[in-house]
Write a protein that holds these residues in place. Structure first.
Motif, short mmCIF file in Angstrom:
data_model
loop_
_atom_site.label_atom_id
_atom_site.label_comp_id
_atom_site.label_asym_id
_atom_site.label_seq_id
_atom_site.Cartn_x
_atom_site.Cartn_y
_atom_site.Cartn_z
N THR A 10 2.34 1.90 -3.35
CA THR A 10 1.30 2.34 -4.28
C THR A 10 1.11 3.85 -4.19
N THR A 40 -8.79 2.40 -7.03
CA THR A 40 -7.65 3.31 -7.07
C THR A 40 -7.47 3.93 -8.44
N SER A 59 -8.59 -4.81 -6.14
CA SER A 59 -9.09 -3.59 -5.50
C SER A 59 -8.43 -2.35 -6.10
N TYR A 60 -7.15 -2.47 -6.42
CA TYR A 60 -6.45 -1.36 -7.07
C TYR A 60 -7.16 -0.98 -8.37
N GLU A 72 0.82 -1.22 0.00
CA GLU A 72 0.00 0.00 0.00
C GLU A 72 0.85 1.27 0.00
N LYS A 126 -2.70 -3.98 -0.52
CA LYS A 126 -3.87 -3.66 -1.35
C LYS A 126 -3.99 -4.75 -2.42
#
Length: 353
Positions: A203, A241, A236-237, A200, A232
């Protein structure tokens, strides 16, 4: 190390149940684009006849995700009835074709009879008036078909909802040719990228390093007493995101604003051809090409065995992406959201010319 393993297990166990392509804002953006493109058309009138007062394609776009729990608010009777009648509804949102493949084929590795291509075919058939036991095995109503078409058209343009990664024990990407080869012993299913875990902190650092392309967004408040996630999931990214990054690239904060900027930019979206019931195949093939870009330069670490709360076994892999990954991934998201909105408008106009 033991603590980290526990965090990884919790993270993976959670996201395995919460794989929602694009998240709320992404789906709303797809719906908002279609709303704007359809203004004044015959299709708009047919849509209004199926929606409730005050509803729009934007507002109902996340409905098939909302039925999975209470995070959108209390379940309505309509949602409860839909879930009870569709015990496999959570499987309607994706297909898991190996991302290295070029075309979706019925019955091939990673596909199912209830995956996203089959669900979209069914929804389109119902709206075309072809409501037979063969074309509508789940007995979708016309309203349900519209809602599913809106949502799944968004889903099928999310790269990881079509192109899936399968790996061996060392994390090397492999291509299973049959369903039987995905045995969780030699060839492992990464669950649409849910079991790939990104660092995370890295990222966020990567996004901060490309502020000239992706301007800083609003700070997200941290709830007191809730530790920041150490990982993460890759899925989900791509759900949330990159949508946030895509909005920031064009200096917008809301789905409606993103939709308007997108339309004003006159994106070149290739129109589909043939019977609309075949379009989900065309969309899936296009997204498979995009999934190859999403996995470009991505490397998986070695396998880590995990044990779920119920004693079940699953596996996770750490994932490394290129340092500039926020730039190409956000560009892909921006393009795919536009395609989703335009294709949704096109298919609805093809159904109701």
């Amino acid at each position: 190390m033991k603590k980290l393993t526990c965090v990884l297990a919790l993270a993976s166990a959670f996201v395995a149940q919460a794989a929602y392509a694009w998240g709320h804002d992404g789906h709303a953006a797809v719906g908002a684009i279609a709303d704007k493109l359809l203004k004044g058309t015959h299709a708009e009138q047919q849509i209004k006849a199926l929606l409730l007062p005050g509803e729009s394609l934007e507002s109902i776009a996340s409905w098939p995700d909302c039925v999975k729990g209470n995070y959108c608010g209390p379940q309505t009777q309509e949602m409860i009835d839909y879930v009870n009648a569709n015990p496999k509804h959570s499987e309607y949102h994706y297909t898991d074709v190996p991302f290295q493949i070029d075309h979706y084929h019925d019955g091939a590795a990673g596909t199912t009879d209830v995956d996203i291509v089959q669900t979209l075919k069914e929804a389109i058939s119902v709206l075309q008036g072809k409501d037979t036991p063969d074309t509508n095995p789940h007995h979708f109503t016309r309203r349900q078909a519209l809602i599913l078409l809106v949502h799944m058209t968004g889903d099928i343009h999310q790269p990881l909802h079509v192109g899936a990664a399968y790996v061996d024990k060392a994390g090397k990407f492999v291509v299973p040719k049959t369903k039987a080869e995905i045995d969780e012993t030699v060839v492992f299913d990464t669950r649409g990228g849910n079991n790939f875990l990104l660092d995370e902190a890295k990222t966020e650092q990567r996004a901060a390093a490309v502020a000239d392309v992706i301007p800083p967004g609003d700070a997200v408040p941290v709830k007191e007493g809730v530790p920041k996630a150490l990982t993460k999931p890759f899925h989900s990214y791509w759900d949330t995101t990159v949508v946030n990054y895509a909005f920031r690239r064009v200096k917008t904060k809301t789905p409606d604003a993103f939709a308007q900027v997108t339309i004003d930019g006159k994106p070149q979206v290739v129109a589909n051809s043939g019977d609309p019931v075949t379009w989900p195949y065309q969309w899936a093939d296009d997204t498979l090409a995009v999934a190859k870009q999403a996995f470009e330069g991505v490397r998986a670490g070695e396998i880590t065995k995990q044990t779920g709360k119920k004693g079940d076994t699953y596996y996770t892999w750490t994932l490394e992406v290129p340092n500039n990954y926020p730039v190409p991934s956000s560009a892909i998201a921006k393009t795919q959201l536009a395609k989703g909105g335009y294709h949704l408008a096109q298919v609805l106009q093809a159904i109701w010319p």
